[in-house]
Design a protein around this motif. Structure first.
Motif, short mmCIF file in Angstrom:
data_model
loop_
_atom_site.label_atom_id
_atom_site.label_comp_id
_atom_site.label_asym_id
_atom_site.label_seq_id
_atom_site.Cartn_x
_atom_site.Cartn_y
_atom_site.Cartn_z
N ALA A 1 0.84 11.18 -10.15
CA ALA A 1 0.07 12.43 -10.14
C ALA A 1 0.99 13.63 -10.37
O ALA A 1 0.65 14.56 -11.11
CB ALA A 1 -0.68 12.57 -8.81
N MET A 2 2.15 13.60 -9.72
CA MET A 2 3.11 14.68 -9.92
C MET A 2 3.58 14.72 -11.37
O MET A 2 3.68 15.79 -11.98
CB MET A 2 4.30 14.50 -8.98
CG MET A 2 3.98 14.72 -7.51
SD MET A 2 5.34 14.25 -6.42
CE MET A 2 6.64 15.32 -7.03
N LYS A 3 3.87 13.55 -11.92
CA LYS A 3 4.35 13.48 -13.30
C LYS A 3 3.29 13.98 -14.27
O LYS A 3 3.60 14.69 -15.24
CB LYS A 3 4.72 12.03 -13.63
CG LYS A 3 5.27 11.84 -15.04
CD LYS A 3 5.42 10.37 -15.36
CE LYS A 3 4.06 9.71 -15.55
NZ LYS A 3 4.16 8.32 -16.00
N ASP A 4 2.02 13.61 -14.01
CA ASP A 4 0.94 14.00 -14.92
C ASP A 4 0.60 15.48 -14.83
O ASP A 4 0.03 16.03 -15.77
CB ASP A 4 -0.32 13.16 -14.64
CG ASP A 4 -0.11 11.69 -14.97
OD1 ASP A 4 0.85 11.38 -15.69
OD2 ASP A 4 -0.90 10.86 -14.48
N ASN A 5 0.91 16.12 -13.70
CA ASN A 5 0.53 17.52 -13.51
C ASN A 5 1.72 18.48 -13.55
O ASN A 5 1.53 19.67 -13.34
CB ASN A 5 -0.20 17.68 -12.18
CG ASN A 5 -1.55 16.97 -12.17
OD1 ASN A 5 -2.53 17.47 -12.71
ND2 ASN A 5 -1.61 15.79 -11.55
N LEU A 6 2.89 17.95 -13.81
CA LEU A 6 4.06 18.82 -13.90
C LEU A 6 3.97 19.70 -15.15
O LEU A 6 3.56 19.24 -16.22
CB LEU A 6 5.34 17.99 -13.98
CG LEU A 6 5.95 17.52 -12.66
CD1 LEU A 6 7.15 16.62 -12.95
CD2 LEU A 6 6.39 18.70 -11.81
N PRO A 7 4.32 20.99 -15.03
CA PRO A 7 4.37 21.84 -16.23
C PRO A 7 5.58 21.54 -17.10
O PRO A 7 5.72 22.10 -18.18
CB PRO A 7 4.45 23.25 -15.63
CG PRO A 7 5.12 23.07 -14.31
CD PRO A 7 4.65 21.72 -13.80
N THR A 8 6.44 20.65 -16.61
CA THR A 8 7.66 20.28 -17.32
C THR A 8 7.51 18.90 -17.93
O THR A 8 6.94 18.00 -17.32
CB THR A 8 8.86 20.28 -16.36
OG1 THR A 8 8.98 21.57 -15.76
CG2 THR A 8 10.15 19.96 -17.09
N GLY A 9 7.99 18.71 -19.14
CA GLY A 9 7.98 17.40 -19.78
C GLY A 9 9.16 16.57 -19.30
O GLY A 9 10.32 16.99 -19.40
N LYS B 1 0.83 -1.20 0.00
CA LYS B 1 0.00 0.00 0.00
C LYS B 1 0.86 1.26 0.00
O LYS B 1 0.55 2.24 -0.68
CB LYS B 1 -0.92 -0.01 1.22
CG LYS B 1 -2.04 -1.04 1.15
CD LYS B 1 -2.92 -0.96 2.38
CE LYS B 1 -4.08 -1.98 2.30
NZ LYS B 1 -4.94 -1.92 3.51
N THR B 2 1.95 1.23 0.78
CA THR B 2 2.84 2.39 0.82
C THR B 2 3.48 2.64 -0.54
O THR B 2 3.52 3.78 -1.02
CB THR B 2 3.94 2.18 1.87
OG1 THR B 2 3.34 1.95 3.15
CG2 THR B 2 4.86 3.38 1.95
N ILE B 3 3.96 1.55 -1.17
CA ILE B 3 4.58 1.68 -2.49
C ILE B 3 3.56 2.16 -3.51
O ILE B 3 3.85 3.02 -4.35
CB ILE B 3 5.21 0.34 -2.92
CG1 ILE B 3 6.38 -0.01 -2.00
CG2 ILE B 3 5.67 0.40 -4.37
CD1 ILE B 3 6.97 -1.38 -2.26
N GLN B 4 2.33 1.61 -3.43
CA GLN B 4 1.29 2.02 -4.36
C GLN B 4 0.93 3.49 -4.17
O GLN B 4 0.73 4.23 -5.15
CB GLN B 4 0.04 1.15 -4.16
CG GLN B 4 -1.07 1.42 -5.16
CD GLN B 4 -0.65 1.14 -6.59
OE1 GLN B 4 0.01 0.14 -6.85
NE2 GLN B 4 -1.01 2.03 -7.49
N ALA B 5 0.87 3.92 -2.90
CA ALA B 5 0.56 5.33 -2.63
C ALA B 5 1.67 6.24 -3.18
O ALA B 5 1.39 7.29 -3.77
CB ALA B 5 0.40 5.55 -1.13
N GLU B 6 2.92 5.81 -2.99
CA GLU B 6 4.04 6.59 -3.51
C GLU B 6 4.02 6.62 -5.04
O GLU B 6 4.28 7.67 -5.65
CB GLU B 6 5.36 6.03 -3.01
CG GLU B 6 5.58 6.21 -1.52
CD GLU B 6 6.88 5.59 -1.04
OE1 GLU B 6 7.53 4.90 -1.86
OE2 GLU B 6 7.24 5.79 0.14
N ARG B 7 3.69 5.47 -5.64
CA ARG B 7 3.59 5.43 -7.10
C ARG B 7 2.48 6.34 -7.60
O ARG B 7 2.62 7.03 -8.62
CB ARG B 7 3.37 4.00 -7.58
CG ARG B 7 4.57 3.08 -7.41
CD ARG B 7 4.29 1.71 -7.96
NE ARG B 7 3.99 1.75 -9.38
CZ ARG B 7 3.64 0.68 -10.10
NH1 ARG B 7 3.57 -0.51 -9.52
NH2 ARG B 7 3.40 0.79 -11.38
N ASP B 8 1.35 6.33 -6.87
CA ASP B 8 0.23 7.21 -7.26
C ASP B 8 0.63 8.67 -7.14
O ASP B 8 0.28 9.50 -8.00
CB ASP B 8 -0.99 6.92 -6.39
CG ASP B 8 -1.58 5.54 -6.65
OD1 ASP B 8 -1.28 4.96 -7.72
OD2 ASP B 8 -2.33 5.03 -5.79
#
Length: 402
Positions: free
Chosen positions: A128-136, A117-124
């Protein structure tokens, strides 16, 4: 133990085996070997039914085994006390070891579930950070191909979908010349070599700031791409890239620079005209506007030949330039001199095209804008002069009344 069907079948299996063991223990089996079946029961019961129900059934069978060993007449086979104590001891040991194993397994499963669960939460969170970053964000392998794990912003920046497996160099082929592409290849070789200082690599990065043209065409963007390397499994080297779209920032910077140039131009113009007598400068503005109005009419005139129009426009601009130089408007006179130079080139051509005149009109528009700025500066000077005179008159009136 996770489904109802499995639980029911497990319970029926264990209960059936429980009664089989009791029968074998009570009957004694061949030469009293029936009791040996009891030692396998705790393993099966606890494994299939869990530690609670399995332990209860194992204790019940253990009590039954004690009765067989120590109560005469229950079993068809009699056991010596030494054998009975050893048999009960072994049964308790097997049951205890099974319980310890099951408890350890349960704790391990709990820790594993918690860790998962911890790993899954960190992956999520990372996703989420990767999907919402203004940087590619993207990865390149040693063949400089984009890997599957890249941020969605990358497709928006490069104006292309499904970038997995795409050659990074080919992605930039519309933006870099052949020599620049070769230079980029050399830079990536230095990155993969990992024998150069990171600060040096950042300094010589050819993509630190560059103009990008999408493969599909469209608007040119201003991008910045930074790179670093890391080693994955089996010491495979990857290049981590981060790309930022600086188009808006670049446009704002150019706008600020243009405004600054305009402000400096106004200041220079102000210093030039501040020494000119206002009425004389007003006459210059009026005559300049009249000449440019005449030029505009000449450009619309279709009855005259092109070379006649160019000659008359040249004379009018020369007159304005002469007046500007006499008044000390050096920069304005320089712009008019450039117009003269361009008109001389047009007079030397046998045929003047529409594009030639278009370029001339664009240059003339720049001169007209500066002329309009002169008008604004003149009005400001007049208002300043009127304000100064008013203050002086008020001071004189006050002194007179005193």
């Amino acid at each position: 133990r996770t489904t109802i069907n499995f639980s029911v079948s497990s319970f029926l299996t264990v209960v059936s085996f429980f009664f089989l063991c009791t029968f074998l223990i009570q009957s004694g089996g061949i030469q009293g070997s029936g009791v040996l079946w009891a030692y396998s029961f705790p393993l099966l019961a606890i494994f299939l039914l869990g530690i609670r129900i399995g332990t209860v059934l194992a204790i019940l069978l253990g009590l039954f085994l004690c009765g067989i060993f120590f109560i005469p007449g229950i079993s068809q086979f009699s056991y010596e006390k030494a054998f009975a104590f050893r048999g009960i001891g072994v049964y308790i040991l097997v049951t205890a070891c099974t319980i310890v194993y099951e408890v350890t397994k349960i704790n391990k499963d709990k820790r594993l579930i918690k860790l998962t669960k911890t790993i899954q939460a960190e992956r999520d969170q990372i996703s989420a950070m990767k999907d919402n970053l203004p940087t590619g964000i993207f990865l390149l392998d040693e063949q400089l191909c984009i890997q599957a794990q890249y941020s969605p912003k990358l497709e928006q920046i490069f104006v292309q979908t499904n970038l997995t497996g795409t050659s990074f160099i080919n992605l930039l082929q519309n933006s870099l010349q052949k020599k620049e592409q070769d230079l980029l290849h050399d830079y990536f070789e230095m990155l993969l070599n990992k024998s150069y200082d990171q600060s040096l690599l950042e300094e010589i990065n050819p993509l630190k700031e560059f103009s990008f043209t999408p493969l599909s065409g469209g608007e040119t963007k201003y991008l910045s791409i930074m790179f670093t390397t890391f080693s994955g499994e089996n010491n495979v080297i990857f290049i981590l890239g981060s790309v930022q779209d600086l188009t808006k920032e670049r446009a704002l910077q150019l706008q600020i620079e243009a405004e600054e140039r305009k402000r400096q131009q106004e200041m220079r113009s102000l210093f030039e005209i501040i020494h000119i007598e206002p009425r004389l400068f007003q006459d210059f503005i009026d005559e300049t506007e009249e000449n440019f109005h005449t030029i505009n009419e000449l450009l619309k005139d279709r009855t005259r030949s092109t070379h006649e129009v160019i000659t008359e426009i040249y004379q009018l601009i020369h007159a304005v330039k002469s007046n500007a130089v006499i008044l000390g408007l050096q920069e304005f006179g320089e712009k008019l001199h450039n117009l003269e130079r361009e008109l001389n080139q047009l007079k030397g051509k046998d045929e003047v095209t529409f594009n030639d005149f278009l370029h001339f009109t664009l240059e003339m528009e720049s001169v007209l804008q500066e002329k309009d700025s002169f008008k604004g500066l003149l009005e400001r000077l007049k208002s300043f002069t009127r304000g100064s005179n008013t203050v002086q008159e008020e001071v004189i009136l006050i002194k007179t009344l005193e």
